[in-house]
Structure formats: C-alpha cells, structure tokens
Design a protein around this motif. Structure first.
Motif, short mmCIF file in Angstrom:
data_model
loop_
_atom_site.label_atom_id
_atom_site.label_comp_id
_atom_site.label_asym_id
_atom_site.label_seq_id
_atom_site.Cartn_x
_atom_site.Cartn_y
_atom_site.Cartn_z
N ASP A 48 0.82 -1.20 0.00
CA ASP A 48 0.00 0.00 0.00
C ASP A 48 0.86 1.26 0.00
OD1 ASP A 48 -3.10 -0.70 0.51
OD2 ASP A 48 -1.83 -2.22 1.38
N LEU A 49 2.01 1.19 0.65
CA LEU A 49 2.94 2.32 0.61
C LEU A 49 3.45 2.55 -0.81
CD1 LEU A 49 4.98 1.54 3.85
CD2 LEU A 49 3.50 3.52 3.51
N LYS A 50 3.61 1.47 -1.57
CA LYS A 50 4.05 1.60 -2.96
C LYS A 50 2.94 2.20 -3.84
CE LYS A 50 7.18 -2.40 -2.84
NZ LYS A 50 7.41 -3.77 -3.38
N LEU A 51 1.71 1.76 -3.60
CA LEU A 51 0.60 2.19 -4.45
C LEU A 51 0.14 3.61 -4.15
CD1 LEU A 51 -1.57 -1.06 -4.44
CD2 LEU A 51 -0.26 -0.14 -6.36
N ASP A 52 0.23 4.00 -2.88
CA ASP A 52 -0.26 5.32 -2.46
C ASP A 52 0.89 6.11 -1.86
OD1 ASP A 52 -1.52 7.54 -1.46
OD2 ASP A 52 -3.18 6.45 -0.52
N LYS A 53 1.46 7.02 -2.63
CA LYS A 53 2.64 7.77 -2.19
C LYS A 53 2.32 8.78 -1.10
CE LYS A 53 5.28 5.62 -5.06
NZ LYS A 53 6.22 4.60 -4.56
N LEU A 54 1.04 8.99 -0.81
CA LEU A 54 0.67 9.89 0.28
C LEU A 54 0.73 9.21 1.64
CD1 LEU A 54 -2.39 11.79 -1.28
CD2 LEU A 54 0.01 12.49 -1.20
N LEU A 55 0.79 7.88 1.64
CA LEU A 55 0.86 7.15 2.91
C LEU A 55 2.26 7.26 3.52
CD1 LEU A 55 -1.07 3.82 2.20
CD2 LEU A 55 -1.88 5.86 3.40
N THR A 56 2.30 7.23 4.85
CA THR A 56 3.57 7.22 5.57
C THR A 56 3.64 5.95 6.41
OG1 THR A 56 2.56 8.48 7.39
CG2 THR A 56 3.73 9.73 5.66
N GLN A 57 4.86 5.59 6.80
CA GLN A 57 5.08 4.38 7.59
C GLN A 57 5.09 4.71 9.08
OE1 GLN A 57 4.65 1.40 8.32
NE2 GLN A 57 6.06 0.36 6.87
N ASN A 58 4.69 3.74 9.90
CA ASN A 58 4.80 3.91 11.34
C ASN A 58 6.26 3.87 11.77
OD1 ASN A 58 2.10 4.25 12.19
ND2 ASN A 58 1.71 2.05 12.00
N PRO A 59 6.60 4.57 12.86
CA PRO A 59 7.99 4.60 13.31
C PRO A 59 8.56 3.21 13.58
CG PRO A 59 6.71 6.26 14.45
CD PRO A 59 5.74 5.41 13.69
N GLY A 60 9.81 3.02 13.19
CA GLY A 60 10.50 1.77 13.47
C GLY A 60 10.37 0.70 12.42
N TYR A 61 9.59 0.96 11.36
CA TYR A 61 9.38 -0.03 10.32
C TYR A 61 9.93 0.47 8.98
CZ TYR A 61 6.27 -2.12 13.77
OH TYR A 61 5.76 -2.68 14.90
N PRO A 62 10.31 -0.44 8.10
CA PRO A 62 10.96 -0.02 6.85
C PRO A 62 9.98 0.52 5.82
CG PRO A 62 10.70 -2.40 6.89
CD PRO A 62 10.25 -1.91 8.24
N LEU A 63 10.51 1.34 4.92
CA LEU A 63 9.79 1.78 3.73
C LEU A 63 10.07 0.81 2.62
CD1 LEU A 63 10.56 5.60 3.92
CD2 LEU A 63 8.33 4.51 4.28
N PRO A 64 9.20 0.72 1.63
CA PRO A 64 9.43 -0.22 0.52
C PRO A 64 10.68 0.18 -0.27
CG PRO A 64 7.56 1.19 0.05
CD PRO A 64 7.91 1.42 1.48
N GLN A 65 11.39 -0.82 -0.77
CA GLN A 65 12.61 -0.59 -1.54
C GLN A 65 12.27 -0.29 -3.00
OE1 GLN A 65 15.65 -0.49 -0.05
NE2 GLN A 65 14.45 -0.69 1.82
#
Length: 491
Positions: free
Chosen positions: A474-491
C-alpha cells in the motif's frame, strides 16, 4: 491500496451473492430477480448482501480472524503474553492480511451506504434507517479494529472519491467517525432480530461504543472524560435486561450456547460456510490429531491461580479433566492449549474439520468488566457498582466458591489496584478472543510490563511495537501514505 479497492468494487457489482452471512449471521439468500449494474443496490436484500460480503472478508477457514492460515491471529498477536512464540521481532508484513480484509469489507459497506444516501434504495423510511444503522455499525467496527492496530489510517466514507489517493487520517478524526456511526446505530438498530440472532443490535452497538470510549480514555488519545461515557454505554447494556452470564463457565462455549444471553455479537458460521479450523487450536494428541497452531505460553498458565474457569478455558491435561495426564508430559509441545474453540465440539466435527463454531466479538462478561474499569476510573476509586459488576465474572470463574488465590474485589482496594485487577481479569476471561488482550496491552501502554518476565520479549522491546507496520504494497501504491515509526519503507 486504491487500485486494489477499485478492482474489488468492480467485481462486487458483477456478482450475485447466493450464500452469504447477513452481517455476522449466515443465511441463504435466493435471488428474486436479475441484478444488473442499473438496478444493483436498490433493495434491502441487495444492501444486506453487501454487508454480508463485508463480514466474509473477515471470518472464515484459514483467513481473516480464523486460525491456521498465513499470518492469521495466532501469528499477528503472538507478541502478547498469552501465546507461545512471541519475541517482539515484528515482521514488516505482520498485519497485512487483516489490513486488506478490513479495507475490503469497508468497500462493501461504503458502497451500500452510498446507494442508500443517493436514494437508490426503494424501501420504507424505517427500513432505510435500519439498513443505514447496520452499515454504520459495521463501518465503525472495521475502523475501530484498524486504528487500534495501525494508528492513523486512510479514512473512506460513502462520499469518498474511489479513484483518489489519500493520506492517513489523524486518529482523533477516525474516532470521531466511529463514535458518530455507533451513536446512530444505538438509536436505529433493534434490540433483537427474530429469526436472525447473529445480526448486529442496539445492544451490540452500545457494547462496542463502550469499548471505543474506553480505548479513547487511554492511549493514544488519553482523554479521561471518556471514562464516564464508557461506563454509561456499558450500563445501558446491563440495564437492558437482555443479556446475562452463562451460569457455568464450562458451558460458555458449548455449541448449544452459540446464541446464549452472554453472546452479544460474534463472527458466525454455518456448515455451508465453515469457521476457523478447529484442528488449529488443538494439540497433536487430541482425538486423531490437532495442528498445534495456537499454543499457550506456560508462564501465562502458571500465573493463573487454580479455579474452575482455568480448567474450562485451558487444556491442561490429555483428556481435558483436572485429573488427567498433565500437559508437561502429555503433549509434544509440553505446553497447554486453549479449549474454548475445539474441546466442546462434536468429535466428528473436529475430526472432519467441518466445525461451525463462532468466535465471540462482544460478550456480556466483557461488558461487565468494561463497566467496572470505566466506573472506577470515572469516580477516582472503585465504586460498589463497579465491584458488583466484575465480581459476577470472578464468582463464576471460581465456581461460586471462595477462592483465596482469586478473591472478589472490594472498594477498599483503591483506584490503581482495582484497575490492575480488572485488566488481569480481562486477560483470563477473554483469553484468545482476538484481539482483546493485545488491545488492552496497547491502550494501557503495558507491553514492557507484561513482557518483563519474558527475556525473549524484552530484548527486542521498543515503544514502536504498540503499532503494526503499514503494509509495504500500500505504501508503494499510495505515495501519500507514511510508515509507522521503526518499520521499513518499501525498496
């Protein structure tokens, strides 16, 4: 995520649902006419089918909140203090299936509410109000579960543009919608549905609203003014006179008591649409073999003082009786198991893995404990009414006999001691009824406290563990989304 949801919407508009679960209640719907895109969503039957489909995303064999699937609850919530195997090394995809299930359900719900709002549904005003109330209840339920697991989340309603990308909505605004939806449901849902006992009711809406207010009183909103609101909502359920505890703790989860006065709302099943796999709950030594998926941590069992409820809810011996061969030697895992969802089934259902047992979402015991917690916090000390409520649960757990290891609670305990006792009582009474224990741990911010006796937990503990990661896809599909602290972003 938006691409996924657009695909789901398109598919749903082309499907005639023949076998569905109305809200949480399973039943068969016989199509009365040909449904096309032009007339879809114009009758109560079609709206109820949308709601039915929403629940099917969440509950079934090997998926959703059923066990024995890929990253189903016995894995998602394994870092509480009840399940064996947790270590607080939270995988970056741990909550993905539940995220997808809830948002898939919300597509159905918002689609139905949109049809109602546009005037497409040709029913009486009373029926339309009831249909709207069902949809709002189900939407609130889905968003409540999502926000407790993920924090700020994308928020969609019947007015949303299904093609738009969206950012995460602040949790305060998510709760505002949840409360509004449930308040409408309390007013517009019936107290019961003759012939359809599994459907959502005004009592279920009040019970869920009490849990919402209780959560809002704690992390992350930390607004103590909600304690009195939680107590009032729980009191409304108590005062309705509709619900009561099953007298014997050994009978709470009997199939015959699926729709007892204790069961307020549940994930429901029938043989044509089976439930969570019973074998997943059982030890390999039970009957012709369980799968050892849901294994109880021995420390959780050791902390539980002997009482009838412990023997009713946990499998501690080979035959399930207090005098049988103990789990330390009876089972290959040397661990106990949760009896609630397999022990009380017909043996043929277990062996054929064809069980239709329900998973409670809201029980009257839960309401009594919520009232006790909220009333104590609102008053600044345990009231007699708060003690009376939780002591009904404790008294049943003790078989209505004095128990020196698990005494009744009294107003003399003081606010904090009483609160600690209520949270512990919830852990025992609601054990393995997803996701109650994990949610109690996160809202009370006690993960470090309950993990302290477990070195394999504390070595990896951080405050980031209170939220699950936003799914990578979902982070890849929607660039407006952010990740919760401590977890990786998609490569």
């Amino acid at each position: 995520m938006r691409n996924n949801i657009k695909y789901i919407v398109g598919c749903l508009l082309l499907i005639i649902i023949v076998t569905v679960s109305t809200s949480c209640h399973k039943l068969e719907v016989i199509p009365q006419s040909t449904i096309t895109n032009a007339n879809y969503g114009t009758s109560a039957v079609q709206i109820e089918a949308e709601y039915a489909g929403s629940m099917n995303f969440l509950w079934g064999k090997y998926y959703g909140y059923g066990v024995a699937g890929d990253r189903t609850p016995e894995v998602v919530f394994q870092n509480d203090d009840q399940l064996r195997g947790g270590n607080l090394q939270v995988a970056p995809n741990i909550g993905d299936p539940l995220w997808q299930a809830h948002y898939s359900a919300l597509v159905n719900i918002n689609n139905a509410l949109g049809s109602i709002k546009k005037g497409m549904v040709k029913e009486t005003p009373q029926i339309i109000a009831g249909l709207t109330a069902q949809g709002k209840f189900l939407r609130a339920f889905n968003y409540f579960y999502l926000t407790r697991m993920f924090g700020d989340i994308p928020l969609f309603t019947e007015d949303s543009d299904p093609t738009a990308l969206v950012a995460r909505t602040p949790i305060k605004d998510v709760y505002a919608l949840i409360v509004s939806d449930l308040q409408y449901a309390v007013t517009n849902l019936p107290a019961s549905w003759p012939g359809a006992p599994g459907k959502e009711t005004s009592g279920a809406a009040s019970a869920l609203l009490a849990k919402v207010y209780l959560t809002m009183s704690n992390y992350p909103l930390n607004d103590p003014t909600n304690y009195q609101k939680a107590a009032d909502a729980a009191q409304a359920v108590i005062n309705s006179g509709i619900y009561s505890l099953t007298t014997n703790c050994n009978e709470v989860f009997l199939p015959a008591n699926t729709y007892s006065s204790e069961m307020i709302w549940a994930f429901n099943s029938v043989y044509s649409d089976k439930s969570s796999a019973a074998r997943g709950w059982a030890p390999g030594e039970w009957l012709d073999g369980g799968w050892d998926n849901v294994v109880v941590d021995t420390a959780f069992e050791h902390h539980w003082y002997p009482q009838p409820r412990k023997d009713a809810y946990l499998m501690l011996t080979l035959d399930g009786t207090p005098t049988g061969q103990p789990y330390t030697t009876a089972f290959s895992t040397s661990s106990p198991y949760c009896k609630k969802f397999f022990f009380y089934l017909d043996p043929n259902d277990f062996m054929n893995n064809t069980c239709a047992n329900n998973m409670p979402i809201l029980r009257y015991a839960d309401v009594l404990m919520m009232y006790a917690e909220a009333a104590n916090q609102a008053a600044g000390a345990p009231t007699q009414a708060a003690c009376d409520a939780i002591n009904k649960v404790i008294d049943r757990a003790n078989g209505y006999m004095p128990n020196i290891g698990h005494p009744l609670l009294t107003p003399a305990m003081g606010k904090q001691a009483f609160d600690d006792a209520v949270i512990q009582e919830r852990s025992w009474e609601l054990c393995f009824e997803w996701p109650d224990r994990w949610s109690d741990i996160t809202r009370k911010r006690i993960l470090d406290k309950v993990s302290a006796p477990y070195p394999q937990y504390m070595s990896h503990y951080t405050p980031n563990d209170y939220l699950f990661p936003i799914p990578q896809n979902d982070l890849k599909l929607d660039k407006l989304l952010t990740q919760n602290p401590g977890y990786p972003l998609p490569q």
